[in-house]
Scaffold this active site. Structure first.
Site, PDB file in Angstrom:
ATOM      1  N   HIS A 301       0.849  -1.202   0.000  1.00 38.45           N
ATOM      2  CA  HIS A 301       0.000   0.000   0.000  1.00 38.45           C
ATOM      3  C   HIS A 301       0.879   1.245   0.000  1.00 38.45           C
ATOM      4  O   HIS A 301       1.915   1.284   0.661  1.00 38.45           O
ATOM      5  CB  HIS A 301      -0.888   0.002   1.250  1.00 38.45           C
ATOM      6  CG  HIS A 301      -1.641   1.277   1.475  1.00 38.45           C
ATOM      7  ND1 HIS A 301      -1.328   2.174   2.476  1.00 38.45           N
ATOM      8  CD2 HIS A 301      -2.692   1.822   0.809  1.00 38.45           C
ATOM      9  CE1 HIS A 301      -2.173   3.197   2.435  1.00 38.45           C
ATOM     10  NE2 HIS A 301      -2.998   3.008   1.439  1.00 38.45           N
ATOM     11  N   ASN A 302       0.461   2.270  -0.761  1.00 40.15           N
ATOM     12  CA  ASN A 302       1.239   3.521  -0.836  1.00 40.15           C
ATOM     13  C   ASN A 302       2.738   3.204  -0.923  1.00 40.15           C
ATOM     14  O   ASN A 302       3.553   3.689  -0.132  1.00 40.15           O
ATOM     15  CB  ASN A 302       0.957   4.419   0.369  1.00 40.15           C
ATOM     16  CG  ASN A 302      -0.406   5.104   0.261  1.00 40.15           C
ATOM     17  OD1 ASN A 302      -1.125   4.926  -0.720  1.00 40.15           O
ATOM     18  ND2 ASN A 302      -0.771   5.889   1.259  1.00 40.15           N
ATOM     19  N   GLU A 331       1.435   0.246  -5.510  1.00 38.00           N
ATOM     20  CA  GLU A 331       0.492   1.349  -5.707  1.00 38.00           C
ATOM     21  C   GLU A 331       1.214   2.603  -6.195  1.00 38.00           C
ATOM     22  O   GLU A 331       2.290   2.945  -5.695  1.00 38.00           O
ATOM     23  CB  GLU A 331      -0.249   1.649  -4.403  1.00 38.00           C
ATOM     24  CG  GLU A 331      -1.350   2.682  -4.580  1.00 38.00           C
ATOM     25  CD  GLU A 331      -2.157   2.900  -3.307  1.00 38.00           C
ATOM     26  OE1 GLU A 331      -3.162   3.624  -3.382  1.00 38.00           O
ATOM     27  OE2 GLU A 331      -1.771   2.368  -2.250  1.00 38.00           O
ATOM     28  N   ASP A 333       0.303   6.574  -6.705  1.00 37.73           N
ATOM     29  CA  ASP A 333      -0.641   7.671  -6.455  1.00 37.73           C
ATOM     30  C   ASP A 333      -0.222   8.843  -7.345  1.00 37.73           C
ATOM     31  O   ASP A 333       0.735   9.558  -7.023  1.00 37.73           O
ATOM     32  CB  ASP A 333      -0.568   8.045  -4.973  1.00 37.73           C
ATOM     33  CG  ASP A 333      -1.876   8.591  -4.445  1.00 37.73           C
ATOM     34  OD1 ASP A 333      -2.693   9.014  -5.261  1.00 37.73           O
ATOM     35  OD2 ASP A 333      -2.060   8.599  -3.211  1.00 37.73           O
ATOM     36  N   HIS A 346       1.728  11.367  -1.798  1.00 41.55           N
ATOM     37  CA  HIS A 346       0.469  11.231  -1.081  1.00 41.55           C
ATOM     38  C   HIS A 346      -0.241  12.580  -1.114  1.00 41.55           C
ATOM     39  O   HIS A 346       0.157  13.508  -0.415  1.00 41.55           O
ATOM     40  CB  HIS A 346       0.722  10.778   0.360  1.00 41.55           C
ATOM     41  CG  HIS A 346      -0.445  10.102   0.984  1.00 41.55           C
ATOM     42  ND1 HIS A 346      -0.588   9.941   2.336  1.00 41.55           N
ATOM     43  CD2 HIS A 346      -1.539   9.519   0.431  1.00 41.55           C
ATOM     44  CE1 HIS A 346      -1.709   9.301   2.587  1.00 41.55           C
ATOM     45  NE2 HIS A 346      -2.303   9.036   1.437  1.00 41.55           N
ATOM     46  N   GLU A 380      -3.689   5.053  -8.685  1.00 41.51           N
ATOM     47  CA  GLU A 380      -4.599   6.038  -8.098  1.00 41.51           C
ATOM     48  C   GLU A 380      -4.425   7.291  -8.945  1.00 41.51           C
ATOM     49  O   GLU A 380      -3.463   8.044  -8.773  1.00 41.51           O
ATOM     50  CB  GLU A 380      -4.228   6.295  -6.632  1.00 41.51           C
ATOM     51  CG  GLU A 380      -4.601   5.177  -5.687  1.00 41.51           C
ATOM     52  CD  GLU A 380      -6.097   4.982  -5.587  1.00 41.51           C
ATOM     53  OE1 GLU A 380      -6.838   5.991  -5.576  1.00 41.51           O
ATOM     54  OE2 GLU A 380      -6.541   3.831  -5.567  1.00 41.51           O
TER      55      GLU A 380
END
Length: 741
Positions: A301-302, A331, A333, A346, A380
């Site tokens: 994640h992230n 991931e 973003d 983020h 994302e």
């Protein structure tokens, strides 16, 4: 000379001992020469600056994670030119975010540094009996303060502190008298060897060996076969016994007579194939030709974050580390960046930014070093149409034919391809403008950009607010790259059955997923028989903490994403789930979780094919490290055995602490566990330093799948909080497996 090193006349060792000057790179303006040289202990690298008055610096080779050739680090890519590529290399440390970026004077010199360092690091990382012996003798040498090769009472007490044992004056004096045959008041020569033998004597090994050593005090090949079959529950032949004696017996006279001494027996028990983890499971042993959604998939994640979620650094290094740890889903973003170059960070926080194209390059370079099986790029997407087109261009041009841009085979697929079919390939997870079926229809949509609903993690940082769906524009070029992992919103299991195709998948917040896993476990399992599900941590976890992934695996969820940068129990359990099957990052779900008609429910636990009874017997431990290397602190170790799995299996039991002995504590306690669903269970061995007035301190741990346990007498290696092997430290356990009625 330390025996961990290559031989003294080894050319690679000679090169490191002689050392040389390298250019150390910290920024575009900070590039300074430093002289690096291996110290005589063969464990420490020394560096100095000839132009400054700063004290010389050293670092331990055991702290090095890896050595990377070329401009592979962010620093070298950012602060050096392409023409020095062949002269560059980076030293990556285990517990630090910062690499040591270096430039050699020539390509040949750079290759020599990399080759030599990799060779000696490999030797240091080998866990063997000789290493333990060397460690003890190095402590004896260190305790000999006046270097007279003799040990007086005070030096013996210092030695015990060095090896993590607290002894009172009377006991130390008793040991001195017992070994001091010459009555001189100190130990030297053979007396020190006798002292060492007394110290390293392992009663439990002697007892086991004595049970089977029926040939004039030695083990014959027949004795060894009896041990392997009766105690270790292994299929063994005389040919296997002869191979073991030939490989592990250190005494040439015993080897000639085809006998195994106690030392050879111990060396065999400590070899990697005889440890607690089934060696057959270290290779890919599962069927890899099932549809992709029939596997648990190691997921990050992230991935871009090195630390917390609010102000920590973003880095391509984080992707490299996650991929090398086996993550198969990362991931990205994505946001609009300057100069029409998308960036990753983020959003709406103070985390730093990295270029999307640099990230894709790093992913391509490291995606398949640990595993050949497919990598999912979870997008994302917060970019404008223009920069989405740049994203599509970068993925296409950098990943090339490895990027899946159309379904495999002919016609519209009815199910996922397998990990085997997707070896070496990249899948894009994200929004798509239309159904995949539309691309096969004669009236397929044109190439116009359009709007789609965004509902991924856009509100994950504000979970107290009501979910809002907003429209975002999506570039056709990016949409067309989404084939098998189209992101959709989850309404209900019934809605998904009625309206969603197999390739349409939802992402669930941790809280919502946990609720479904508890209240509708069987429905969730059936949902995951047909589709993929991705779970991600709550937005409130701003410190990048993790949730327990086990309840989500119990519900059949495949992509249970964790913050890989955060060490702890949750990551230990995650890494244990994926440590087997060749560290492929894919673990085949049990058959009852791949059947649409399954009645399996981990909560109610109706009758099934999963009732077995396991018993673990903890016997001893060896050379446990001091907590935080505190010189004055002697361990009071205890062992806790934790079982993770369905709620009925989740439990833990611990031993009593052993006071003032981290060197060779023994517990001799039986601990029995009832395990109903071994397919989903994992076992974690945790060693802690007991403290009666405050929280116990972590020493080391080892976690593995229950079904990968080997029976019999087994050594258990231990890993630090950050996942690094603790040299020489370990547990010795006895595993019994009984089938319950």
């Amino acid at each position: 000379m330390c025996s961990l090193c290559p031989k003294r006349n080894d050319s690679d060792l000679q090169f490191l001992l002689q050392g040389g000057e390298l250019l150390k790179v910290r920024s575009a303006s900070w590039k300074k020469p430093r002289y690096f040289r291996l110290q005589e202990d063969c464990k420490t690298m020394w560096q100095e600056s000839k132009k400054t008055l700063k004290s010389n610096q050293t670092f331990s080779l055991s702290d090095i994670s890896m050595v990377r050739k070329g401009r592979q680090s962010e620093g070298l890519k950012k602060y050096t030119e392409e023409q020095v590529e062949s002269c560059c290399f980076s030293i990556v440390f285990k517990d630090s975010c910062k690499n040591l970026d270096l430039i050699a004077s020539s390509e040949g010199e750079a290759k020599q540094w990399v080759k030599s360092l990799e060779k000696i690091i490999s030797n240091i990382n080998k866990l063997n009996c000789q290493q333990k012996t060397d460690w003890i003798f190095s402590c004896l040498k260190k305790a000999d303060k006046n270097k007279d090769n003799k040990m007086n009472l005070e030096e013996i007490k210092d030695f015990f502190r060095l090896i993590n044992i607290e002894v009172d004056d009377n006991h130390a004096e008793m040991l001195l008298k017992k070994c001091d045959k010459s009555k001189s008041g100190y130990l030297d020569g053979e007396e020190i060897k006798h002292f060492y033998d007394l110290l390293t004597y392992r009663e439990e090994i002697s007892v086991i060996y004595g049970e089977y050593a029926k040939s004039a005090g030695f083990m014959s090949p027949n004795n060894l076969v009896d041990f392997l079959m009766n105690e270790q529950r292994e299929k063994a032949t005389l040919a296997d016994a002869h191979k073991i004696i030939e490989k592990y017996e250190p005494d040439e006279h015993a080897k000639e007579k085809k006998l195994l001494s106690k030392d050879g027996f111990l060396m065999y028990l400590q070899n990697p194939d005889a440890l607690i983890l089934n060696p057959d499971h270290q290779e890919v042993y599962q069927d890899m030709s099932q549809p992709l959604n029939h596997y648990f998939i190691s997921s990050s994640h992230n991935t871009y974050l090195m630390e917390d979620q609010l102000k920590g650094p973003s880095s391509t290094e984080a992707y490299i580390r996650a991929l090398l740890k086996g993550s198969r889903c990362v991931e990205l973003d994505c946001w609009d960046g300057p100069d029409n170059e998308p960036v990753i960070y983020h959003g709406y926080t103070l985390t730093s930014k990295i270029l999307f194209k640099d990230t894709i390059k790093a992913i391509k370079e490291y995606a398949f070093k640990t595993s050949d099986y497919p990598v999912i790029l979870s997008l994302e997407n917060h970019c404008s149409i223009k920069q989405q087109e740049v994203m599509a261009h970068h993925m296409s041009s950098i990943l090339g034919s490895a990027l899946i841009t159309s379904p495999l085979g002919e016609g519209m697929p009815k199910h996922f391809p397998s990990p085997k079919e997707l070896k070496g390939r990249f899948l894009v997870k994200g929004k798509r403008l239309n159904k995949l079926e539309a691309s096969f229809a004669s009236e397929a949509a044109g190439s116009d950009d359009a709007e789609v609903t965004e509902e991924e993690e856009s509100n994950s940082e504000n979970e107290h607010k009501k979910e809002k769906k907003k429209k975002v524009e999506l570039a056709q070029a990016l949409s067309d790259m989404v084939i098998y992992c189209k992101s959709v919103h989850f309404q209900s299991f019934e809605d998904s059955r009625q309206t969603h195709s197999f390739y349409e998948m939802a992402s669930f917040k941790e809280g919502k997923a946990m609720k479904l896993a508890e209240e509708s476990a069987n429905d969730f399992i059936c949902h995951n028989v047909d589709k993929l599900s991705r779970i991600y941590p709550a937005g409130s976890r701003t410190n990048s903490s993790n949730y327990n992934p086990v309840p989500l695996w119990n519900a059949g969820c495949q992509i249970v994403a964790l913050n890989f940068q955060t060490a702890g129990t949750e990551m230990d359990v995650n890494q244990a789930r994926f440590m087997v099957n060749g560290k492929s990052g894919y673990i085949l779900k049990p058959a009852y979780m791949r059947d649409t008609a399954t009645e399996f429910d981990p909560i109610t636990l109706t009758r099934g094919d999963w009732l077995r009874h396991k018993m673990l017997h903890i016997i001893s431990a060896q050379q446990l490290p001091k907590v935080n290397n505190r010189k004055s602190s002697i361990l009071d170790p205890l062992v806790r055995v934790e079982v993770y799995g369905v709620p009925a299996d989740a439990t833990e039991k611990e031993t009593n602490p052993v006071e003032n002995n981290g060197f060779n504590p023994a517990w001799n306690e039986n601990h029995q566990f009832d395990v109903y669903v071994p397919d989903l269970a994992l076992v974690r061995f945790v060693v802690e330093d007991y403290d009666s007035v405050s929280e116990n301190e972590f020493v080391g741990q080892y976690t593995l799948p229950f079904n990968s346990l080997k029976m019999g007498y087994r050594h258990v290696p231990l890993f630090s909080k950050n996942g690094d092997l603790l040299p020489s430290a370990g547990l010795f356990v006895h595993i019994m497996v009984l089938d319950a009625e």
